[in-house]
Structure formats: C-alpha cells, structure tokens
Design a protein around this motif. Sequence first.
Motif, short mmCIF file in Angstrom:
data_model
loop_
_atom_site.label_atom_id
_atom_site.label_comp_id
_atom_site.label_asym_id
_atom_site.label_seq_id
_atom_site.Cartn_x
_atom_site.Cartn_y
_atom_site.Cartn_z
N ASP A 1 -126.84 -44.79 34.07
CA ASP A 1 -127.27 -45.84 34.88
C ASP A 1 -127.98 -46.98 33.98
OD1 ASP A 1 -125.96 -45.10 37.09
OD2 ASP A 1 -127.64 -44.30 37.93
N GLN A 2 -128.90 -46.26 33.35
CA GLN A 2 -129.70 -47.29 32.41
C GLN A 2 -128.95 -47.89 31.33
OE1 GLN A 2 -133.37 -45.38 30.47
NE2 GLN A 2 -133.08 -43.86 31.88
N LEU A 3 -127.82 -47.32 30.81
CA LEU A 3 -126.98 -48.07 29.72
C LEU A 3 -126.09 -49.00 30.26
CD1 LEU A 3 -126.35 -44.95 27.39
CD2 LEU A 3 -127.82 -46.77 26.83
N THR A 4 -125.73 -48.67 31.48
CA THR A 4 -124.81 -49.84 32.11
C THR A 4 -125.55 -50.91 32.68
OG1 THR A 4 -123.37 -47.76 33.01
CG2 THR A 4 -123.21 -49.74 34.14
N GLU A 5 -126.83 -50.86 33.22
CA GLU A 5 -127.54 -51.80 33.68
C GLU A 5 -128.04 -52.92 32.24
OE1 GLU A 5 -130.96 -50.10 35.48
OE2 GLU A 5 -129.73 -49.12 37.03
N ARG A 6 -128.08 -52.29 31.29
CA ARG A 6 -128.35 -52.91 29.94
C ARG A 6 -127.38 -53.68 29.13
NH1 ARG A 6 -131.50 -49.00 25.60
NH2 ARG A 6 -132.60 -48.41 27.59
N GLY A 7 -126.05 -53.35 29.55
CA GLY A 7 -124.79 -53.99 29.40
C GLY A 7 -124.31 -53.31 28.00
N TRP A 8 -124.80 -52.22 27.74
CA TRP A 8 -124.23 -51.38 26.73
C TRP A 8 -123.21 -50.38 27.15
CZ3 TRP A 8 -129.14 -49.59 23.37
CH2 TRP A 8 -129.68 -50.51 22.88
N ALA A 9 -122.82 -50.15 28.35
CA ALA A 9 -121.99 -49.21 28.80
C ALA A 9 -121.31 -49.74 29.98
CB ALA A 9 -122.37 -47.61 28.84
N SER A 10 -120.11 -49.15 30.17
CA SER A 10 -119.21 -49.36 31.57
C SER A 10 -118.96 -47.85 32.16
CB SER A 10 -118.09 -50.16 31.28
OG SER A 10 -117.18 -49.65 30.41
N ARG A 11 -118.72 -48.02 33.28
CA ARG A 11 -118.54 -46.58 33.92
C ARG A 11 -117.51 -46.65 35.11
NH1 ARG A 11 -123.55 -43.21 36.30
NH2 ARG A 11 -122.86 -41.75 37.31
N ASP A 12 -116.34 -45.90 35.22
CA ASP A 12 -115.66 -46.05 36.35
C ASP A 12 -115.52 -44.55 36.73
OD1 ASP A 12 -113.51 -44.71 35.05
OD2 ASP A 12 -112.63 -46.98 34.29
N GLU B 1 -113.30 -42.35 36.11
CA GLU B 1 -112.71 -41.19 35.27
C GLU B 1 -113.27 -41.31 34.06
OE1 GLU B 1 -108.78 -42.74 34.63
OE2 GLU B 1 -108.07 -42.04 36.69
N LYS B 2 -114.19 -42.04 33.72
CA LYS B 2 -114.74 -42.37 32.41
C LYS B 2 -116.13 -42.78 32.24
CE LYS B 2 -112.10 -46.10 30.54
NZ LYS B 2 -111.91 -46.56 31.74
N PHE B 3 -116.90 -42.49 31.05
CA PHE B 3 -117.91 -43.41 30.85
C PHE B 3 -117.91 -43.77 29.10
CE2 PHE B 3 -122.24 -43.50 28.79
CZ PHE B 3 -122.95 -44.58 29.55
N GLN B 4 -118.07 -45.11 28.89
CA GLN B 4 -117.82 -45.53 27.32
C GLN B 4 -118.66 -46.55 27.16
OE1 GLN B 4 -113.98 -47.64 29.01
NE2 GLN B 4 -113.89 -47.31 26.95
N LEU B 5 -119.32 -46.81 26.04
CA LEU B 5 -119.95 -47.84 25.53
C LEU B 5 -119.15 -49.14 25.55
CD1 LEU B 5 -122.37 -46.27 22.44
CD2 LEU B 5 -122.81 -46.14 25.08
N THR B 6 -119.87 -50.44 25.56
CA THR B 6 -119.26 -51.76 25.45
C THR B 6 -119.24 -52.10 24.11
OG1 THR B 6 -121.32 -52.80 25.94
CG2 THR B 6 -119.94 -52.48 27.82
N HIS B 7 -118.62 -53.06 23.80
CA HIS B 7 -118.58 -53.82 22.38
C HIS B 7 -120.15 -53.78 21.85
CE1 HIS B 7 -117.17 -56.00 19.07
NE2 HIS B 7 -118.27 -56.90 19.03
N GLN B 8 -121.01 -54.40 22.70
CA GLN B 8 -122.39 -54.42 22.40
C GLN B 8 -122.83 -53.08 22.21
OE1 GLN B 8 -124.85 -56.31 25.41
NE2 GLN B 8 -126.85 -56.47 24.01
N GLY B 9 -122.84 -52.14 23.18
CA GLY B 9 -123.27 -50.86 23.10
C GLY B 9 -122.78 -50.05 21.97
N LEU B 10 -121.72 -50.13 21.46
CA LEU B 10 -121.27 -49.48 20.15
C LEU B 10 -122.30 -50.06 18.92
CD1 LEU B 10 -117.44 -49.58 20.42
CD2 LEU B 10 -118.69 -47.41 20.31
N ARG B 11 -122.46 -51.21 18.89
CA ARG B 11 -123.41 -51.56 17.86
C ARG B 11 -124.77 -51.06 17.52
NH1 ARG B 11 -123.59 -53.10 12.95
NH2 ARG B 11 -125.44 -54.39 12.37
N PHE B 12 -125.11 -50.36 18.98
CA PHE B 12 -126.50 -49.79 19.22
C PHE B 12 -126.22 -48.27 19.51
CE2 PHE B 12 -127.14 -54.06 20.31
CZ PHE B 12 -128.13 -54.37 19.27
N ALA B 13 -125.06 -47.79 19.17
CA ALA B 13 -124.57 -46.48 19.70
C ALA B 13 -125.75 -45.11 19.19
CB ALA B 13 -123.27 -45.96 18.82
N ASP B 14 -126.56 -45.33 17.92
CA ASP B 14 -127.40 -44.34 17.81
C ASP B 14 -128.39 -44.31 18.87
OD1 ASP B 14 -125.85 -43.86 15.51
OD2 ASP B 14 -127.31 -44.83 14.04
#
Length: 392
Positions: free
Chosen positions: A358-369, A371-384
């Motif tokens: 939830d936190q990562l999705t609210e930050r715009g770093w991830a998306s969730r549906d 079936e899956k959870f994944q980092l967004t383009h912006q989130g991948l830059r801050f994957a660590d």
Amino acid sequence: MTNLSSSPIGSLYAHVPFCAQKCVYCAFYSEASSGELINRFVNELVREMEIVADDLKPKTIFFGGGTPSLLNLRQWETILRAMEKLNLLGAEEFTVECNPATVSADKAKLLRDFGVNRISMGVQSLDEKLLGRLGRIHSREMVFKSFDILRAAGFENLNLDLMFAIPMQTMEIWRATLNEAMAMQSEHLSSYEVIYEDDTPLYEQLKAGEFYVDENLACEMYEELISTATRGGFHQYEIANFARDGRDGVSPSQNQIPFSACKHNVNYWRGGDFYGLGPSATGYVHGVRTKNWSNTQLYCDQLEKGKRAIESSEELPPLRRAGEIAAFGLRMNAGWPFTEFKRATDFDLQNEWSSEMDQLTERGWASRDAEKFQLTHQGLRFADSAAEMFLR
C-alpha cells in the motif's frame, strides 16, 4: 554432505577468482593471476564439483569472476572433461564471463564444443579514455574482434556488459557507446551504474575529491539506456538487464520474460536453489545458505583435505527467506504474480506485506491489481529502497 531427499538442484554457479589486473571499481573477490595457484584452483574446483555432483542436474550454469576466460585451454579442458564425466554438461543455458582481451578462436571453439552456449562479455565502455580510467586491460578494437571471434565459433547468445555514470563520462560519450553497442546486435545487454564500494581505488579517489558524483546525470543516463535499448529491439525485464525476444518477432508483454533473458539470473530473482562453487561463492540449497572462504589458498587447502571450503552456513527461517525472495523479485519488471510467489515461498504476498505494498503504491513506486504486484518505472529506479521494506 549433499541432501538427496528432494529433487536435484538445477542451477550451478562457479566463481573463478583470477584477473589479469584488478579494476579500480571492483569489490568482488578477485586477485591478479599466478600460474601455479590457478592450476591448483582448477584441481580443487573439480574436487568441489565431485562432492556435490550427485545433487546436481544443471539447467543453468554460470562461470563468473574474476575473469573465467583467463583460464588457458588446458585448464578449461580439465574442468569441462570433469563436468562431462560427472554428467554436469547439457544445460539449457551455460554462460561463461569473458574479458575481450582474453578471447581466442581456440578457446571459443573449446567452450562451444563442450556446450557453453552463452557468453557475457565485460565491455564496460567503448571509449578508450574511460577504459583506462576503469583499469580495464582491453581496447575498443579488442571488443569488436572478440565479438566476431565468438560469432564465428557459433555463439548465438551474447551479452554485452556496460557501465554508466563513470567518472568523466559525458552524456555524449554514453550515447556513442550505446549506439555502437546497438549496432553489434547482441542478444542481451546488461548495464550498471558505477557503485563506489569501500576498499576500492575508485572510492578512495572519490573521497579524495578527485571527482564528484552527478546524480542527475546518472538518472538521465539510465533513462537514455532504457530508451536506446528499447528502440534497438531490446525488452527490459530487470532493472539492469535487457534481452531480445527472438520468437518470430513477437514482442513479449510487459509481464513476460523475453526469450533471450538470462535464465540463470532469473532463477536467483525468483528464489530458486543453486550451488555456488569456488572462492567467495554463495549458494542456497535445501533451505541452507552457504558462503565459501574468500581466499583461494584457504579454499584449496580445505578441499585438499576432502571437505568443502565453506566459511559460513545458515538455515533461514521461512518468513525471512520469503522476504528476501520478495525483495529480489521486485527487481524484475514483471514484479510478483501472487500465485507464483505463493508457489515459491508458501507465503501470501497480499497478507504478509499488505501495508508495504500500500505504501509503495501510494508513493507512485508500485502498482497492484488482482493478480500481481510490481514496481513502476519510477519505482524501479528506487528498487533497493523498496526492496528493504519487504525484508523480515
């Protein structure tokens, strides 16, 4: 001792710790080569393979380093014939890392004859001054020559390794390197931002004020990498990795792994077991993580006594291991399909890590549906940073 209670392990990593000379940025365990120690290492690597062979049926094999291509023909033949005898050949993907200065037609042919079908070439840059700055021993011309030698030997799966945000590297130099790399038409591209690790000459130079790190330029270079690689027919499937699909021109969807992706690394990111052999190598087998001694002499000493050269081993609690697997898997563009995560870990990502998602999705770093959870383009830059939230 090996544990034969479950199915054999399908991935093998072997660390060859020798280099012609140490690069200024390198924090991996490696050392300048010496003939007698290399011969001794080769014999003991074979002995370590013999110890674990009954529990191995490799689908992927990866010889990394160091510079595995530094081994001479006789040394390689010793290793490959031993693997043949131990029924360790025939992997679907067998990768060897090569330095462009150490590739010969004879060596390429020998590797290909024994089933090596993927080469990862440590190019780093195609700018002569930057190669010198990094302490690389090869030239631009050696890269192109080695690439041609590998193609002529029948290699149809080649990776080029590049680095960006190198001190003194401008966007103009980076673009030129990317464009030349695209023209080479490799099947795979790996590209990493320079990391300044303790105990490396490059880190000391940074501390001494010999240059400074331009974070904005590094971000721009990463964006340039993604756009140039995509235009060049590559599909990004992990933060630093791009592959061609190679199946009748059909592009993979965002959540598929392209045909030429490195299967060995995908096994790491998806939490699979693997044996790690050689000095400093880590492995994860039957719930136990091991790490070999980061000392070639000590590694050889232990194996000559008939035991594996393991410095440490730990059995990870299931939840902690699941958290690590979650963190690693988020590096991939496809993220984690919930059913696949459950199959890999026996944990439900949606239950155990709901608030983090939830936190990562609210930050715009991830998306969730559903079936899956994944980092967004912006989130991948801050994957660590994102990955740390999943560790338990």
